[in-house]
Design a protein around this motif. Structure first.
Motif, short mmCIF file in Angstrom:
data_model
loop_
_atom_site.label_atom_id
_atom_site.label_comp_id
_atom_site.label_asym_id
_atom_site.label_seq_id
_atom_site.Cartn_x
_atom_site.Cartn_y
_atom_site.Cartn_z
N ARG A 105 0.85 -1.20 0.00
CA ARG A 105 0.00 0.00 0.00
C ARG A 105 0.88 1.24 0.00
O ARG A 105 1.76 1.39 0.85
CB ARG A 105 -0.93 0.01 1.20
N VAL A 106 0.60 2.12 -0.95
CA VAL A 106 1.39 3.33 -1.11
C VAL A 106 0.69 4.53 -0.45
O VAL A 106 1.34 5.40 0.13
CB VAL A 106 1.63 3.62 -2.61
N GLN A 128 -4.27 3.33 -2.62
CA GLN A 128 -3.42 3.04 -3.78
C GLN A 128 -2.46 1.90 -3.43
O GLN A 128 -1.79 1.94 -2.39
CB GLN A 128 -2.64 4.28 -4.19
N TRP A 129 -2.35 0.92 -4.32
CA TRP A 129 -1.53 -0.26 -4.10
C TRP A 129 -0.52 -0.40 -5.24
O TRP A 129 -0.88 -0.40 -6.41
CB TRP A 129 -2.40 -1.51 -4.04
N PRO A 201 -0.77 13.97 -9.72
CA PRO A 201 0.36 14.49 -8.94
C PRO A 201 0.49 13.84 -7.57
O PRO A 201 1.61 13.56 -7.12
CB PRO A 201 0.04 15.99 -8.83
N THR A 202 -0.63 13.57 -6.92
CA THR A 202 -0.54 12.94 -5.60
C THR A 202 -0.02 11.51 -5.70
O THR A 202 0.71 11.04 -4.81
CB THR A 202 -1.93 12.94 -4.92
N LEU A 207 4.64 7.74 -4.89
CA LEU A 207 5.62 6.79 -5.40
C LEU A 207 7.05 7.30 -5.17
O LEU A 207 7.95 6.51 -4.83
CB LEU A 207 5.38 6.53 -6.88
N ARG A 208 7.27 8.57 -5.36
CA ARG A 208 8.61 9.12 -5.12
C ARG A 208 8.99 9.01 -3.65
O ARG A 208 10.14 8.69 -3.31
CB ARG A 208 8.67 10.57 -5.59
N GLU A 209 8.03 9.28 -2.78
CA GLU A 209 8.31 9.17 -1.35
C GLU A 209 8.62 7.72 -0.97
O GLU A 209 9.52 7.47 -0.14
CB GLU A 209 7.12 9.69 -0.54
#
Length: 237
Positions: A105-106, A128-129, A201-202, A207-209
């Motif tokens: 889970r993201v 979001q997964w 964007p969110t 994903l970047r985090e």
């Protein structure tokens, strides 16, 4: 068939025939004023006015209701078992020729304000997964490769729901094993970031985090998880 003159169908109770109402010859108000009537006599007079003599009411026998049986004697009703929640193509353990799936889970459920033609609109988003799928392993390659066959960010309430959506990308008879293995999540996040141009964007930020957190955890593992000894890096106990 003739009926007696004093028979009134309105006074038949469960097969018992009550006599016709007796005339009220008792002046209740006069007796109460003179102190010559008791409370029982007043009650009796009221019953007589309704057509039921006191002795007739007392003679009515109510049906005998047996007590309920003990709980142990009550027959047990076997209800049908509820169908198992799940998909037969999702395996509880690894099997030959099964695909391997990893899910993480993201981001949890969220809401954001977006600009639409009619003005600002609030959009609600499911969790979001980040999912990665590997094709069935071969005997000559029993370990998972570094690069997955499929990778995607899926919106679903549960991890099972995310995998269920990805099953449409597999062959119709493909089996899927949800595994808990160590993989390069930073690499998987980078694959989706680089390939999916429709990310919000969110989603991209999440994903970047994740990728940054995974790289930091890997660097910490280099420092704390291994020690140099006798010219080799040994894993700490």
């Amino acid at each position: 068939m003739s009926t007696p003159d004093d028979f009134d169908p309105a006074h038949v109770l469960d097969g018992w025939r009550a006599p016709a109402p007796a005339p009220l010859d008792l002046d209740v108000g006069r007796l109460l004023a003179a102190g010559r009537a008791t409370l029982d006599e007043v009650k009796k007079a009221r019953l007589q006015a309704r057509g039921y003599a006191m002795q007739d009411v007392e003679d009515i026998e109510l049906p005998q209701v047996p007590p309920p049986p003990p709980l142990n004697d009550i027959p047990q009703v076997q209800l049908p078992a509820r169908p198992a929640q799940g998909d037969a193509r999702l395996l509880a353990g690894w099997q030959p020729n099964s695909w391997t799936a990893l899910v993480r889970r993201v981001r949890g459920a969220s809401a954001e304000v977006v600009q639409a033609t009619r003005g600002p609109v609030v959009e609600n988003h499911a969790p979001q997964w980040l999912c990665a799928l590997w094709s069935p392993q071969r005997l000559d390659a029993p370990l998972l490769g570094r690069w997955p066959e499929l990778a995607a960010l899926v919106a679903a309430e549960t991890a099972f729901g995310a995998l269920h959506q990805l099953q449409a990308q597999l062959p119709p008879d493909a089996l899927l094993w949800p595994a808990e293995l160590a993989v390069d999540w930073a690499l998987i996040a980078e694959i989706v970031l680089h390939q999916d141009a429709r990310l919000r964007p969110t989603q991209s930020q999440a994903l970047r985090e994740l990728a940054e957190a995974e790289r930091g955890a890997t660097f910490a593992r280099l420092n704390d998880g291994y020690a140099w000894h006798n010219r080799v890096a040994r894993r700490r106990a």
